[in-house]
Design an enzyme around this catalytic site. Structure first.
Site, PDB file in Angstrom:
ATOM      1  N   LYS A  59      50.894 -32.753 -26.976  1.00  0.00           N
ATOM      2  CA  LYS A  59      51.760 -31.116 -26.711  1.00  0.00           C
ATOM      3  C   LYS A  59      52.140 -30.916 -27.826  1.00  0.00           C
ATOM      4  O   LYS A  59      52.601 -29.605 -27.824  1.00  0.00           O
ATOM      5  CB  LYS A  59      52.864 -32.401 -26.436  1.00  0.00           C
ATOM      6  CG  LYS A  59      53.042 -33.259 -25.051  1.00  0.00           C
ATOM      7  CD  LYS A  59      54.325 -33.992 -24.075  1.00  0.00           C
ATOM      8  CE  LYS A  59      54.431 -33.817 -23.088  1.00  0.00           C
ATOM      9  NZ  LYS A  59      55.140 -34.801 -21.873  1.00  0.00           N
ATOM     10  N   LYS A 100      45.869 -33.394 -13.050  1.00  0.00           N
ATOM     11  CA  LYS A 100      46.563 -33.893 -13.213  1.00  0.00           C
ATOM     12  C   LYS A 100      46.797 -32.949 -12.534  1.00  0.00           C
ATOM     13  O   LYS A 100      47.491 -32.225 -13.684  1.00  0.00           O
ATOM     14  CB  LYS A 100      46.755 -35.611 -13.498  1.00  0.00           C
ATOM     15  CG  LYS A 100      47.744 -34.931 -14.728  1.00  0.00           C
ATOM     16  CD  LYS A 100      48.794 -36.041 -15.120  1.00  0.00           C
ATOM     17  CE  LYS A 100      49.863 -35.469 -15.775  1.00  0.00           C
ATOM     18  NZ  LYS A 100      50.592 -37.171 -16.529  1.00  0.00           N
ATOM     19  N   LYS A 160      53.935 -29.814 -13.027  1.00  0.00           N
ATOM     20  CA  LYS A 160      54.921 -29.162 -12.360  1.00  0.00           C
ATOM     21  C   LYS A 160      54.790 -28.228 -13.066  1.00  0.00           C
ATOM     22  O   LYS A 160      55.398 -27.167 -13.125  1.00  0.00           O
ATOM     23  CB  LYS A 160      56.305 -29.851 -13.128  1.00  0.00           C
ATOM     24  CG  LYS A 160      57.411 -29.470 -12.050  1.00  0.00           C
ATOM     25  CD  LYS A 160      57.539 -29.554 -10.947  1.00  0.00           C
ATOM     26  CE  LYS A 160      59.544 -29.218 -10.384  1.00  0.00           C
ATOM     27  NZ  LYS A 160      59.198 -28.958  -8.805  1.00  0.00           N
TER      28      LYS A 160
END
Length: 329
Positions: A114, A195, A198
């Site tokens: 991140k 994966k 969103k």
């Protein structure tokens, strides 16, 4: 397995996607039937590690709440609440953060990933949110946490923090155990090596549970497979088709073996439409219920506020004892 108390949470990113449902929410619905003490939280504080416009965050909280209620989460069988309405989460996170060393956090893979998305700068919140996750779990003396494979390292941190606290202040926290999802991880329809997410910039990669039938058909029709037409399950060699098989098995309740057997004689183009139809049938009633719930904002707000009151009643005596143990009172 003796399960005394379950805690889990979901970030409010709006309506959940197929991977959220199959990997977490479906399991939540089952667990609320099996355990007498279950807490599910809308993790608005965690979502703030990547701040959004206030109006967007407010709407996302309501949409996520509507979706998980529509999926079968019952506030009579669990505590469903918004994280930020229980201030003890943040207060306990401060105490636990003071007992956690920075190198331990820097080693976590989510920090590395991140941080890259924040131009390698990374905020304090992004670094320390795993400590807040530990506080979320330990505040209620939770014994079990349903997690996906990618969250196991964060639960291990919570376990380490609980053990460190117990060693320093006496046995107090149960060391929480993982309840791992049995569903195979659902992958992106456009890149089956990662994966489903969103935040994927490719709109056709992610199926949201409120998508209409035409959107679902289009996304599966465009799903990346390979040049072999037969339907087989081989995640390493044929990740695209294997992802479709995993989705098909998960939404129908059949085994991987049964799905592959039923699909004998179909080519992958035909099979994509079979999977799309299974997904449409699975989510049609949920989609209709989401729409109904979204029309009653006051009901959604009340559900979260009522749940927060119950969570506070549970958390307050535990947190007061923590304050006493560490010397705050």
């Amino acid at each position: 397995m003796v399960v005394d108390r379950i805690f889990s949470g979901i970030q409010p990113t709006g309506t959940p996607h197929l991977g959220n449902y199959l990997g977490a929410i479906q399991n939540w619905v089952n667990l609320q039937e099996e355990c007498s003490s279950v807490l599910y939280s809308i993790m608005d504080m965690h979502s703030f590690t990547m701040p959004k416009e206030p109006a967007v965050l407010r709407q996302n909280i309501l949409d996520t709440t509507a979706a998980i209620l529509a999926c079968g989460i019952d506030p009579k069988k669990c505590f469903l609440f918004r994280q930020s309405l229980v201030p003890e989460h943040a207060e306990l996170a401060w105490i636990l953060g003071c007992l956690t060393n920075v190198p331990r956090l820097l080693r976590l893979p989510q920090w590395k990933m991140k941080r890259a998305s924040q131009n390698n700068e990374g905020t304090v919140g992004l670094l320390t949110y795993p400590v807040l996750q530990a506080a979320d779990i330990l505040l209620y003396k939770s014994t079990h946490v349903p997690v996906g494979e990618d969250q196991v390292v964060h639960l291990e941190l919570a376990q380490d923090i609980a053990q460190h606290f117990n060693k320093k202040y006496g046995e107090f926290f149960p060391v929480p155990k993982a309840i791992l999802s049995t569903t195979k991880k659902i992958k992106s329809l456009r890149d089956p090596t990662v994966k489903m997410s969103k935040s994927d910039p490719q709109k056709l990669a992610t199926v949201n549970i409120a998508d209409n039938p035409d959107e679902i058909v289009l996304k599966f029709r465009k799903a990346v497979t390979d040049f072999t037409s037969e339907v087989t399950y081989d995640p390493a060699g044929r990740p695209g088709v294997s992802n479709l098989v995993s989705i098909h098995a998960a939404v129908t309740g059949l085994s991987i073996k049964e799905v592959v057997h039923q699909s004998a004689g179909l080519d992958t183009a035909q099979y994509k439409m079979v999977v799309a139809e299974s997904v449409i049938q699975k989510f049609a009633p949920i989609r209709n219920e989401i729409k109904k719930l979204q029309e009653d904002k006051s009901h959604l707000i009340k559900v979260l506020e009522d749940g927060a009151e119950k969570a506070k009643e549970l958390a307050a005596p535990i947190y007061q004892e923590i304050r006493r143990l560490v010397g705050f009172q």
